[in-house]
Design a protein around this motif. Structure first.
Motif, PDB file in Angstrom:
ATOM      1  N   LYS A 204       0.829  -1.204   0.000  1.00  0.00           N
ATOM      2  CA  LYS A 204       0.000   0.000   0.000  1.00  0.00           C
ATOM      3  C   LYS A 204       0.866   1.258   0.000  1.00  0.00           C
ATOM      4  O   LYS A 204       0.575   2.234  -0.713  1.00  0.00           O
ATOM      5  CB  LYS A 204      -0.925   0.005   1.216  1.00  0.00           C
ATOM      6  N   ALA A 205       1.955   1.232   0.767  1.00  0.00           N
ATOM      7  CA  ALA A 205       2.888   2.366   0.760  1.00  0.00           C
ATOM      8  C   ALA A 205       3.504   2.539  -0.618  1.00  0.00           C
ATOM      9  O   ALA A 205       3.699   3.669  -1.094  1.00  0.00           O
ATOM     10  CB  ALA A 205       3.979   2.149   1.804  1.00  0.00           C
ATOM     11  N   ALA A 206       3.797   1.409  -1.282  1.00  0.00           N
ATOM     12  CA  ALA A 206       4.333   1.474  -2.641  1.00  0.00           C
ATOM     13  C   ALA A 206       3.338   2.130  -3.584  1.00  0.00           C
ATOM     14  O   ALA A 206       3.724   2.890  -4.491  1.00  0.00           O
ATOM     15  CB  ALA A 206       4.674   0.068  -3.129  1.00  0.00           C
ATOM     16  N   GLY A 207       2.051   1.856  -3.380  1.00  0.00           N
ATOM     17  CA  GLY A 207       1.032   2.480  -4.209  1.00  0.00           C
ATOM     18  C   GLY A 207       1.030   3.992  -4.076  1.00  0.00           C
ATOM     19  O   GLY A 207       0.967   4.712  -5.074  1.00  0.00           O
ATOM     20  N   TYR A 208       1.123   4.474  -2.841  1.00  0.00           N
ATOM     21  CA  TYR A 208       1.160   5.922  -2.636  1.00  0.00           C
ATOM     22  C   TYR A 208       2.431   6.536  -3.218  1.00  0.00           C
ATOM     23  O   TYR A 208       2.397   7.624  -3.805  1.00  0.00           O
ATOM     24  CB  TYR A 208       1.058   6.246  -1.143  1.00  0.00           C
ATOM     25  N   PHE A 209       3.535   5.831  -3.066  1.00  0.00           N
ATOM     26  CA  PHE A 209       4.789   6.323  -3.642  1.00  0.00           C
ATOM     27  C   PHE A 209       4.692   6.347  -5.168  1.00  0.00           C
ATOM     28  O   PHE A 209       5.231   7.243  -5.828  1.00  0.00           O
ATOM     29  CB  PHE A 209       5.962   5.437  -3.202  1.00  0.00           C
ATOM     30  N   GLY A 210       4.007   5.348  -5.741  1.00  0.00           N
ATOM     31  CA  GLY A 210       3.826   5.313  -7.179  1.00  0.00           C
ATOM     32  C   GLY A 210       2.987   6.476  -7.682  1.00  0.00           C
ATOM     33  O   GLY A 210       3.275   7.060  -8.740  1.00  0.00           O
ATOM     34  N   VAL A 211       1.947   6.826  -6.924  1.00  0.00           N
ATOM     35  CA  VAL A 211       1.111   7.977  -7.306  1.00  0.00           C
ATOM     36  C   VAL A 211       1.937   9.264  -7.249  1.00  0.00           C
ATOM     37  O   VAL A 211       1.841  10.131  -8.133  1.00  0.00           O
ATOM     38  CB  VAL A 211      -0.121   8.069  -6.397  1.00  0.00           C
TER      39      VAL A 211
END
Length: 273
Positions: A204-211
């Motif tokens: 989930k943290a990776a998702g925010y970093f990706g955004v």
């Protein structure tokens, strides 16, 4: 046919006289990927930038297109990772991964080769290939043609892309702050995605970093577009210029100013038109 141009010595004089007027961007490069004529040896500037027969002189800057394609597909895929959307978001991403994030970005990279910009060509083509490969993998897996990859395989793939991206980040040091931020953020995203294959919160943290990474890519892309369309090439929307390589080069050239320009050493790297 190329237009007749004055010899380099005359152009050097004219260029120096008009430097303050042309350098309205306070030393920033002309585009995000370091294309500039402000610190190239004058013969290079003469032959590659001003010559109308040069491919670079007749090819529009494709980096904004590549960055928009990259940012869009990256943000779309992170919808599922951040839990903003359900897991089926991955499937709608595939079409964009194959064509917008993949094919379009690959073409942008090929056009950068024509502009003789090695770094942008390598980076854009690499991530275009990444999205094409990812899209093909999902299609083949969903169709039952190949089995799903194990966790370890996905982690290795993502970790390798993180290392590759960190290498690109090292290449951006000295170009501009925005580009450095983009590649550093993307490297962190890949590493978090690798770790997130076994830890849901990390994914989930990776998702925010990706955004966030996609947002940086779009900022650079629209800064490029708006500076070109609204401000006729002047850098008004900043990318965070880095001036120290320019000054270093100017000092080096000054030490050999008594030599013919053809004998002065050209700096290594990717600062090309």
């Amino acid at each position: 046919m190329a237009h007749e141009l004055p010899p380099p010595a005359v152009l050097r004089s004219q260029r120096n006289m008009g430097a303050s007027e042309r350098n309205m961007n306070n030393g920033a490069t002309n585009d995000a990927f370091g294309n500039t004529d402000e610190w190239q040896p004058v013969d290079y500037w003469y032959n590659r930038v001003l010559s109308k027969s040069s491919p670079a002189a007749n090819t529009a800057n494709p980096s904004a297109l590549g960055l928009i394609a990259f940012g869009y597909t990256t943000a779309l895929l992170q919808g599922a990772n951040t839990a903003w959307t359900d897991g089926s978001t991955e499937y709608v991403t595939i079409a964009f991964a194959l064509f917008f994030g993949g094919l379009v970005q690959l073409l942008a990279g090929m056009w950068e080769f024509r502009r003789n910009n090695m770094f942008a060509a390598t980076a854009l083509s690499s991530y275009g290939g990444f999205w094409l490969s990812f899209g093909i993998y999902i299609v083949l897996e969903a169709g039952g043609v190949i089995p799903a990859s194990g966790t370890e395989g996905l982690q290795m793939m993502l970790t390798l892309w993180g290392l590759l991206t960190f290498g690109f980040f090292l290449c951006t040091i000295g170009l501009n702050v925005a580009l450095m931020t983009l590649f550093f953020s993307l490297a962190i995203t890949f590493f978090l995605l690798a770790a997130g294959q076994t830890h849901r919160r990390v994914l989930k943290a990776a998702g925010y970093f990706g955004v966030w990474t996609a947002g940086v890519a779009w900022y650079i892309a629209f800064a490029e577009l708006l500076n070109e369309v609204w401000f006729r090439g002047r850098v008004v929307i900043p990318l965070g210029s880095m001036t120290w390589p320019n000054k270093k080069h100017e000092v080096a050239v000054g030490k050999h100013s008594d030599l013919p320009s053809s004998q002065r050493s050209m700096p290594a790297g990717n600062t090309v038109v």
